[in-house]
Design a protein around this motif. Structure first.
Motif, mmCIF file in Angstrom:
data_model
loop_
_atom_site.group_PDB
_atom_site.id
_atom_site.type_symbol
_atom_site.label_atom_id
_atom_site.label_comp_id
_atom_site.label_asym_id
_atom_site.label_seq_id
_atom_site.Cartn_x
_atom_site.Cartn_y
_atom_site.Cartn_z
ATOM 1 N N ILE A 27 0.894 -1.217 -0.032
ATOM 2 C CA ILE A 27 0.254 0.107 -0.124
ATOM 3 C C ILE A 27 0.832 1.329 -0.029
ATOM 4 N N ILE A 28 0.708 2.187 -0.978
ATOM 5 C CA ILE A 28 1.381 3.424 -1.032
ATOM 6 C C ILE A 28 0.404 4.570 -0.517
ATOM 7 N N ASP A 29 0.886 5.096 0.342
ATOM 8 C CA ASP A 29 0.005 6.465 1.152
ATOM 9 C C ASP A 29 -0.245 7.502 0.195
ATOM 10 N N HIS A 30 0.868 7.939 -0.361
ATOM 11 C CA HIS A 30 0.969 9.163 -1.195
ATOM 12 C C HIS A 30 1.770 9.168 -2.769
ATOM 13 N N SER A 31 1.183 9.495 -3.738
ATOM 14 C CA SER A 31 1.842 9.433 -4.999
ATOM 15 C C SER A 31 1.632 10.830 -5.592
ATOM 16 N N ASN A 159 7.115 11.209 -0.155
ATOM 17 C CA ASN A 159 7.093 11.208 1.335
ATOM 18 C C ASN A 159 6.217 12.433 1.670
ATOM 19 N N LYS A 160 6.318 12.723 3.238
ATOM 20 C CA LYS A 160 5.437 13.767 3.742
ATOM 21 C C LYS A 160 6.005 15.057 3.079
ATOM 22 N N VAL A 164 10.420 12.189 -3.594
ATOM 23 C CA VAL A 164 10.299 10.777 -4.080
ATOM 24 C C VAL A 164 10.785 10.021 -2.727
ATOM 25 N N ASP A 165 9.945 9.034 -2.549
ATOM 26 C CA ASP A 165 10.053 8.063 -1.375
ATOM 27 C C ASP A 165 10.763 7.029 -1.750
ATOM 28 N N GLU A 166 11.959 6.648 -1.900
ATOM 29 C CA GLU A 166 12.629 5.910 -2.239
ATOM 30 C C GLU A 166 12.544 4.585 -1.384
#
Length: 204
Positions: A27-31, A159-160, A164-166
């Protein structure tokens, strides 16, 4: 040709590498859509005619799909060599994206993506996947030249802070059946044509 019954065809499962454990869902929270030029500088390959180059040990990457796009092996100066990055095809099946952990040179029918920061292997593979799934948007009659490619957006986990959330991306990519095997091969010296050559971030 007559059938030769003595030939034993191996079972595919016997030649595949060991699978790693995977989760059922990720599950990805934000994109958000990120423009490709926010992550890379796009540099068209240097060479138009492969046959004009002398034979050598450096793979020459073109827009073809077979052999990871490698069309032949050539001798080119180090300032025209790249490594640890992706290429994107302008011709053939436009937007076809390949990752190259080895030293390579490029024809002018592909874009070499020069990273604006040191992206993880998992991030590069994720970007490769996301671009390849958009190939249906292009055909030879709708070629993806560099100016058009610069307008492409990729939906990336963030991320918040909105970057980019690696960590999330690595969680996605590592949740595939053969990731650990692929990662070990892509990062080993066996994957490198010339391990001493580093990525040319500023080709001239």
């Amino acid at each position: 040709i007559e059938y030769d019954g003595s030939i034993v065809v191996p079972d595919v499962k016997d030649v595949l590498p060991p699978k790693n454990k995977t989760q059922k869902t990720m599950i990805i929270d934000h994109s958000k859509p990120v423009r490709i030029t926010q992550m890379f500088d796009l540099y068209s390959g240097d060479y138009h005619k492969a046959s004009a180059l002398p034979n050598g040990e450096v793979p020459l990457v073109s827009c073809g799909d077979l052999d990871n796009g490698i069309t032949r092996y050539v001798d080119v100066p180090k300032r025209k060599q790249f490594q640890y990055t992706i290429t994107i095809a302008y011709n053939g099946q436009p937007l076809t994206t390949k990752y190259h952990p080895y030293v390579f040179a490029a024809k002018d029918d592909v874009a070499v993506c020069i990273p604006k920061q040191k992206w993880r292997l998992s991030t590069l593979i994720y970007i490769q996947y996301m671009l390849n799934r958009e190939r249906w948007r292009y055909s030879f009659g709708r070629k993806c030249f560099r100016e058009k490619l610069e307008r492409v957006f990729i939906n990336m986990p963030v991320n918040k802070h909105g970057t980019v959330d690696e960590d999330a991306i690595e969680g996605i990519v590592s949740n595939t059946s053969y990731w650990h095997y692929y990662k070990s091969v892509a990062q080993s010296d066996d994957a490198l044509i010339s391990p001493q050559t580093t990525l040319n971030l500023f080709p001239t």
